[in-house]
Structures are given as structure tokens and as C-alpha cells.
Design a protein around this motif. Sequence first.
Motif, PDB file in Angstrom:
ATOM      1  N   LYS A 227     108.337 -46.670  -6.274  1.00 11.84           N
ATOM      2  CA  LYS A 227     108.387 -46.170  -7.731  1.00 11.84           C
ATOM      3  C   LYS A 227     107.422 -45.118  -8.061  1.00 11.84           C
ATOM      4  N   ALA A 228     107.827 -44.155  -8.853  1.00  7.93           N
ATOM      5  CA  ALA A 228     107.236 -43.010  -9.402  1.00  7.93           C
ATOM      6  C   ALA A 228     107.080 -42.853 -10.759  1.00  7.93           C
ATOM      7  N   ASP A 229     105.897 -42.969 -11.330  1.00  8.77           N
ATOM      8  CA  ASP A 229     105.711 -42.803 -12.691  1.00  8.77           C
ATOM      9  C   ASP A 229     105.311 -41.113 -12.923  1.00  8.77           C
ATOM     10  N   VAL A 230     106.300 -40.447 -13.661  1.00  9.89           N
ATOM     11  CA  VAL A 230     106.200 -39.005 -13.486  1.00  9.89           C
ATOM     12  C   VAL A 230     105.878 -38.615 -15.278  1.00  9.89           C
ATOM     13  N   ASN A 231     104.973 -37.644 -15.340  1.00 11.89           N
ATOM     14  CA  ASN A 231     104.266 -36.977 -16.600  1.00 11.89           C
ATOM     15  C   ASN A 231     104.800 -35.759 -16.483  1.00 11.89           C
ATOM     16  N   TRP A 232     105.010 -35.173 -17.641  1.00 14.06           N
ATOM     17  CA  TRP A 232     105.294 -33.510 -17.460  1.00 14.06           C
ATOM     18  C   TRP A 232     105.229 -32.944 -19.143  1.00 14.06           C
ATOM     19  N   LEU A 233     104.979 -31.769 -19.130  1.00  9.50           N
ATOM     20  CA  LEU A 233     104.992 -31.099 -20.509  1.00  9.50           C
ATOM     21  C   LEU A 233     105.864 -30.252 -20.305  1.00  9.50           C
ATOM     22  N   VAL A 234     106.941 -30.172 -21.306  1.00 10.41           N
ATOM     23  CA  VAL A 234     108.026 -29.029 -21.268  1.00 10.41           C
ATOM     24  C   VAL A 234     107.795 -28.098 -22.392  1.00 10.41           C
ATOM     25  N   CYS A 235     108.075 -26.758 -22.028  1.00 14.75           N
ATOM     26  CA  CYS A 235     107.515 -25.886 -23.168  1.00 14.75           C
ATOM     27  C   CYS A 235     108.881 -24.667 -23.072  1.00 14.75           C
ATOM     28  N   GLN A 236     108.986 -24.177 -24.469  1.00 16.87           N
ATOM     29  CA  GLN A 236     109.645 -22.920 -24.540  1.00 16.87           C
ATOM     30  C   GLN A 236     108.825 -22.148 -25.551  1.00 16.87           C
ATOM     31  N   LYS A 237     108.991 -22.229 -27.108  1.00 20.39           N
ATOM     32  CA  LYS A 237     107.902 -21.759 -27.819  1.00 20.39           C
ATOM     33  C   LYS A 237     106.987 -22.970 -28.210  1.00 20.39           C
ATOM     34  N   GLU A 238     107.528 -23.921 -28.188  1.00 22.67           N
ATOM     35  CA  GLU A 238     106.852 -25.410 -28.479  1.00 22.67           C
ATOM     36  C   GLU A 238     106.809 -26.050 -27.201  1.00 22.67           C
ATOM     37  N   CYS A 239     105.899 -27.183 -27.441  1.00 29.42           N
ATOM     38  CA  CYS A 239     105.624 -28.042 -26.004  1.00 29.42           C
ATOM     39  C   CYS A 239     105.760 -29.580 -26.227  1.00 29.42           C
ATOM     40  N   ILE A 240     106.374 -30.111 -25.510  1.00 29.62           N
ATOM     41  CA  ILE A 240     106.575 -31.641 -25.499  1.00 29.62           C
ATOM     42  C   ILE A 240     106.424 -32.383 -24.364  1.00 29.62           C
ATOM     43  N   PRO A 241     105.708 -33.313 -24.596  1.00 30.18           N
ATOM     44  CA  PRO A 241     105.467 -34.228 -23.498  1.00 30.18           C
ATOM     45  C   PRO A 241     106.482 -35.248 -23.001  1.00 30.18           C
ATOM     46  N   GLY A 242     106.608 -35.307 -21.795  1.00 27.73           N
ATOM     47  CA  GLY A 242     107.685 -36.387 -21.256  1.00 27.73           C
ATOM     48  C   GLY A 242     107.127 -37.245 -20.051  1.00 27.73           C
ATOM     49  N   GLU A 243     107.843 -38.333 -20.251  1.00 22.67           N
ATOM     50  CA  GLU A 243     107.741 -39.145 -18.953  1.00 22.67           C
ATOM     51  C   GLU A 243     108.920 -40.029 -18.520  1.00 22.67           C
ATOM     52  N   ALA A 244     108.894 -40.527 -16.987  1.00 23.06           N
ATOM     53  CA  ALA A 244     109.665 -41.229 -16.720  1.00 23.06           C
ATOM     54  C   ALA A 244     109.134 -42.125 -15.658  1.00 23.06           C
ATOM     55  N   SER A 245     109.825 -43.277 -15.535  1.00 24.25           N
ATOM     56  CA  SER A 245     109.472 -44.293 -14.375  1.00 24.25           C
ATOM     57  C   SER A 245     110.749 -44.397 -13.507  1.00 24.25           C
ATOM     58  N   LEU A 246     110.460 -43.838 -12.364  1.00 27.52           N
ATOM     59  CA  LEU A 246     111.786 -43.634 -11.395  1.00 27.52           C
ATOM     60  C   LEU A 246     111.721 -44.588 -10.243  1.00 27.52           C
ATOM     61  N   ASP A 247     112.552 -45.262  -9.785  1.00 30.23           N
ATOM     62  CA  ASP A 247     112.834 -46.246  -8.964  1.00 30.23           C
ATOM     63  C   ASP A 247     113.846 -46.176  -7.527  1.00 30.23           C
ATOM     64  N   LEU A 248     113.356 -46.364  -6.517  1.00 29.46           N
ATOM     65  CA  LEU A 248     114.374 -45.848  -5.400  1.00 29.46           C
ATOM     66  C   LEU A 248     114.402 -47.039  -4.419  1.00 29.46           C
ATOM     67  N   ALA A 249     115.088 -47.525  -3.743  1.00 27.27           N
ATOM     68  CA  ALA A 249     115.137 -48.693  -2.634  1.00 27.27           C
ATOM     69  C   ALA A 249     115.854 -48.155  -1.401  1.00 27.27           C
ATOM     70  N   LEU A 250     115.082 -48.155  -0.313  1.00 27.00           N
ATOM     71  CA  LEU A 250     115.657 -47.851   0.947  1.00 27.00           C
ATOM     72  C   LEU A 250     115.540 -48.798   1.825  1.00 27.00           C
ATOM     73  N   PRO A 251     116.749 -49.146   2.825  1.00 29.60           N
ATOM     74  CA  PRO A 251     116.283 -50.231   3.778  1.00 29.60           C
ATOM     75  C   PRO A 251     115.759 -49.679   4.988  1.00 29.60           C
ATOM     76  N   ALA A 252     115.270 -50.757   5.847  1.00 33.28           N
ATOM     77  CA  ALA A 252     114.478 -50.398   6.932  1.00 33.28           C
ATOM     78  C   ALA A 252     115.560 -49.907   7.708  1.00 33.28           C
ATOM     79  N   GLY A 253     115.281 -49.075   8.877  1.00 37.79           N
ATOM     80  CA  GLY A 253     116.530 -48.557   9.957  1.00 37.79           C
ATOM     81  C   GLY A 253     115.834 -47.779  10.892  1.00 37.79           C
ATOM     82  N   ALA A 254     116.685 -46.828  10.997  1.00 31.46           N
ATOM     83  CA  ALA A 254     116.410 -45.549  12.448  1.00 31.46           C
ATOM     84  C   ALA A 254     115.655 -44.437  11.834  1.00 31.46           C
ATOM     85  N   GLY A 255     115.925 -44.295  10.425  1.00 35.42           N
ATOM     86  CA  GLY A 255     115.215 -43.169   9.879  1.00 35.42           C
ATOM     87  C   GLY A 255     116.175 -42.100   9.826  1.00 35.42           C
TER      88      GLY A 255
END
Length: 722
Positions: free
Chosen positions: A138-166
Motif C-alpha cells: 500500500k502506498a499513500d501518495v500526496n502531490w501538488l499539481v500546478c499550472q498557473k494555480e496549484c492544487i493538492p492531491g492524494e491517493a491510496s494505492l494498493d497492489l497484491a503480488l503472489p510469492a513466486g520466483a520473482g
Amino acid sequence: MRRPGFFRCLKQAALAAALACGLVLPAQAQAQLSGNDLVAATLLAEPSDIRGGEPFWVGVRLRMAEHWHTYWRNPGDSGLATEIRWTLPAGFTAGPIVWPVPERIPVAHLVNYGYEGEILLLTQITPPAQVPAQVALKADVNWLVCQKECIPGEASLDLALPAGAGMANPATAAAFATARQGIAQPSPWSARMATTTDGYVLHVAVPGLRADRIHSAAFLPHQEAMIEHAAAQPMQVEADRLTLTLKRGSFAAAGLPQQTGGLLVLTEDTGGTQQRQAFEFTEIAYGAAAPMMAAADGAAILQAVVLAMLGGILLNLMPCVFPVLSIKILALVGHAGAGRAQMRRHGLAYTLGILLSFGALAGLLLGLRAAGAQIGWGFQLQMPLVIAVLAYLLFAMGLSLSGVFHIGGRFAGIGEGLAQRGGYQGSFFTGILAAVVATPCTAPFMGAATGFALTQPAAIGIAIFLALGFGLALPFLMLTFVPQLADRLPRPGIWMERVKQALAFPLYATVAWLIWVLSQQVGQQGLLAAMLGLVLVAAAAWSFSLQGRAAAIGAAALLLVAGGALYGTARDAAVPGTAVAQVSPAGQTVEAFSRQKLDRLLAQQQPVFVNMTAAWCITCMVNERTALSSDRVQQAFRDRNIVYMKGDWTNQDPDITRVLEQNGRSGVPLYLFYAGGQSVVLPQILTPAIVLEHLDLLDRVGARGQQQKSASLSNLTRSVQP
């Protein structure tokens, strides 16, 4: 310094964030757009499964809307770096973000560093040897995105991976390959940085560089406030070297920066096309060992010489020098019946001994630093062998003053010389001894002068150190050259023998202190060898006092065995312990200095007081007892929630040496106070009033700077809005 948490203050208090960041939209626009509308975030993994104990790469992909951008680790003059906070299963660890090379993004009269279009921020994950069948990332990501103005943003991202040989995941292989192409290469070259009056000079050694192919070059520092990012960086290309001149940032502290890592971005002309390459320096060496820049102007050099001489004069009052000077003045009283010419020759011999010692120490110091050694003034006292030899010598001097033996006309008599030519060799060697025992002490004016000397060409640097030595010799020299002063000395008499015996006890006290210093540099066996060596020195002195050739041979044999004890001391260096917090006698918590810990505290906006000290620095010990441990100062630290951090330079420590250099010093003590994004260097001689005055001063400056910065950023916001 990075500014974490700005987007959180935007959420919690929009008006306060507008003042602190200057990065807001009009209310109507905020209602229509969010940071998540303008940036699509996805979590990708390079492998399709995970193998236990084998590190693997993941990446946060950000796709920005057209003409909008997010920020690099150093956002530049404004903005906020993207942050990723990982939640991983037990035993998993995440490395730092691997940043792609950013673009320079002009905003009004400022320049930011960031990304447009799409980027993949890579992070390496290290799993334990045994992994579960299914791994949730799980990754909680925060950013600031700008053009002439700036807006904060955020996202909680999930990823599941099985065990294996890589095994690699073909679906993400292209994305990770493209991301790696955008990462700067580790620099194959060495680089050094020196200061100028309003910035820095970066020297990069580039063998085989073709000046005609370099179209442009730019340095993008990791440290946020280090330079004026919009300022030009004049480039000079010479044989095998590229030089960039950088303008210091408005909010940067004087001296060298806390961190010197960054990217060197080169644009080359290759057959009519321009190709950009970026090379990353994780850390850049400092100016004292750099290819030397042009010497400072004459006024600055003269000021340093004067300060050095004043510092040398004041060294005579320090506890490490005063006993030796007193012995020499006592010897001068004994020569009261001699002619003026003879007294002047004693003064000149004493001065010559000091000047030669300071010149040799300075030359050795500058030479070792030019070879890349991380050392400073007093470096020889970081060597147990030097400490032990000095203890033996002062102990022998004390025994002579106590009457155990009389060196008289055969060796270096304490005020009467080595034997030949009326005792002038005694004056010469007393000067050498005064120079050696002066190095543990630091007088006012001395730190700034010696720090300046180490940034100059060798000839100027040695001249400044010679001025320091001349100041040390000046009081005794004046006594021998000015008849009116010499006439005020008391007449010889029996009192001289009593005073001479009394002067032995400060020397014994100095020996005890040196053994205490040695106990922090060597192990138990080395300390025992040193103390047995002192017993052998005493036995040799007693044997020398006896008459006859056999006694002299016995004394020489005992001294030879004492030399063997020195070998035992030198080879038993203490094993460095783990730096942990301690509690001082005054009841305060003392954090052990580390560069990483200091950076982390400053990133959290935590006020920090740093005390750089050493066991062999008498000035440091006096300041700690009389000023830093006082009730008033301790209460001020508690009231302001100041973290007290101590760096011990008793033994060599490259991190502490770099901090000294950053602040224009060549040795301890050094006192730094960080608060409100500002920093101040305190004087080398402290009182409680001086400490409290500087704490109050930085409080006021920090508050005023924050107000000015908020107003400036608010004006910027109004200027860029449509």
C-alpha cells in the motif's frame, strides 16, 4: 531543506496555507477541480511475483493533465515534492524514491523543478527471506499539481503480488525501462564546492572534456533553499574542468550549505543536435580541499590576519598556555641582570619556535586537506600517540620544577635553555612547546580567521596561521624588547624557587586532563600502558638526578621502555560506540550528533541547538560548564522545546568536519542554533547571556522571515492567476 506537510496545512486551514505556500486556486475553481482530477495515480510492480530475500522494484505512475506539472525532490522556488508513505507487511522495507531528471519550469520570475506528462517514481522494496503466499503493498501518495494555480492531491494505492520466483512482468517492462532512461547517471567525476561573497563556485573535474561541444550546463541542488534557482549559472570550461558560479538563495545560511548533492545537467552539441545528459552527485566535497578559487581581496585577507593575531594574543590567557608562558617569564626574571641584547635574543628565539611550529602545523594541515583528508585545526590531538607524548613531556617538566631532577645546562631547561649559546635553544623549544599546548584551546577571533585561512591558497593560509602564532609570541616578545616593561618585572630572589615549584601543579593537572582525554581515545590496555609510561618517566627523572654514568644509562633505558609503552598506547585504539542519547549533569537530554538525525529534525521544523566539542578542547569544556549547563539556558531550551545535540570530535569524524567547514570553521568549539528555517552561529566563548541573546535573536528573525516569505508568495499567487 524540504518543506513537508504543506498540503496537509492546505486541507486543515486554507487561508493559512495560502499565506504559507501561496499556492491556491480561487474558490470557484477549487469547487470545479481537484488534484485527483488533474493527476491519475497508479501503483505498478516490475515482477509478476515475489521471491523471498530478493529486492524488487515498484513505481508510482503519475499522469498529469496537459500543461499541468508535479514536482521533483527539490521543487525549486515554490511548490512541494511528491511524497510516498508505504504500508508494508512485517519484514519488508522500502528504499527512497528514485527521481527522474526534472525539467526547469519558469513561473513568473521564479523557476521550479518538476514533471509534465507522465512519470514513474521508482522505489526498491526488500522482502524478508520468507514471504507469505500473497503480499499486499500500500502506498499513500500526496502531490501538488500546478499550472498557473496549484492544487493538492492524494491517493491510496494498493497492489497484491503472489510469492513466486520473482519473474518479470511483461506488461510493465516497458514502463520501467523508460523510467530508468530518465534517471541521472551516478557521476563518474569528482566535484568540489567553495564559497564566494554571494554564493558558491562548483568545480567539476571532467577529463577529456571538449569545450566546443558543451552548449550549456546547470546544477540542480538537492537542498531546496541553497541557490537562487532562476539566477544564471555562468559557466567556464577549461582543460579537464568545468566551473559553475551559483548565487546563494535568499533564505540560505551563510557559509557552505548543509548538503551539497545534486544533478549536473549538461547539454552537448553532437552533429547539429543537442543531447541532454544528467549526472548525480550524492555529496560534493567542500572548498578547503577544492581546486582553490582566486584569493580573496586584500581587505578580507588583512582582516583575517588581524583577527588571527588578536586570537593568538588571547591564547596566552588560556589555561593550556598560561603555565608555559609563566615559566618562560620566570626564566626572564632570572636573566634580569643580563644585557638588553641577550634578552631580545631570548624573545626572538621563543618567537621563532612558535612561528616554525605554527607554520609546520598549518602546512601539514593544508597538505592533508588538499589530499582529501577530513581534518581541521587541532587534528593532531585526535591521535592518541600525540596526547601520550604531550603528557610525558609535561610530566617531566613538572618533575623538574618540583626539584626531582635538574636539567640545567645539558638539556632543555625550563627557563634556562638547552645548554649552548646562553640558553637560546631553551627559549626556542619553549616556543615550540607553547605552540603545541595551545592547540587544544580556542580564543575569540580565532575560529573565523582559521576557517577563512583554509579556503584560501596555501601561501595566504599559512600567512594567516603565522599571524596567529605571532600573536601568541607577542606578549613575551614585548617584554624582551620594551625596557619599560622589563623594568617592571620583580627582582630575582628566593621567591623564584617557591613560584617555580608552585608552577609544577598546573602542569600535573594538565597531565591528568590529558590522560582523561586519552581514556576516550584508547582501550583499557592502551590506557594502562600510558600510565605505566608515566611511572617510567618519573623513574627516569629520579635516576637522572643521581650522579654517575650508570645512572644516566639507567635513565636512558627507562625512557626507552617508556617509548615501548607509547607503542602499546597507540595500537589500542578504542572501538567507536553506538551514538545514543544521554543525560547531562544538568539533567538535560543530550542527543548524539548525526547528519541524518539533524536533517530529520530540521525537516520536522524542530528547533535544534548543536554543540560541536572535543574532550581535548578546554574552551569547549568551560563553555559547557559555565554557559550551556546553566539553569537559565536549560530553562530556555525547555521553554522553546529545543533539541540539544552534541557532536564529539575527540576522535576523527568526517561528518563533524564537514559541518565545521560548512560554517567557516576549522576546529571546535562550534555552536549552531536552528529555528524557524533559519540558523545562527554563536561565538566561541559563551556566557548564559550570550546564548539567550542569540536564541531570542533567531526567534525574532525567523518570525520576520516567515512573514516576509508569506507576503512574497501571496503576491506571486496574485500575479500568476488569470
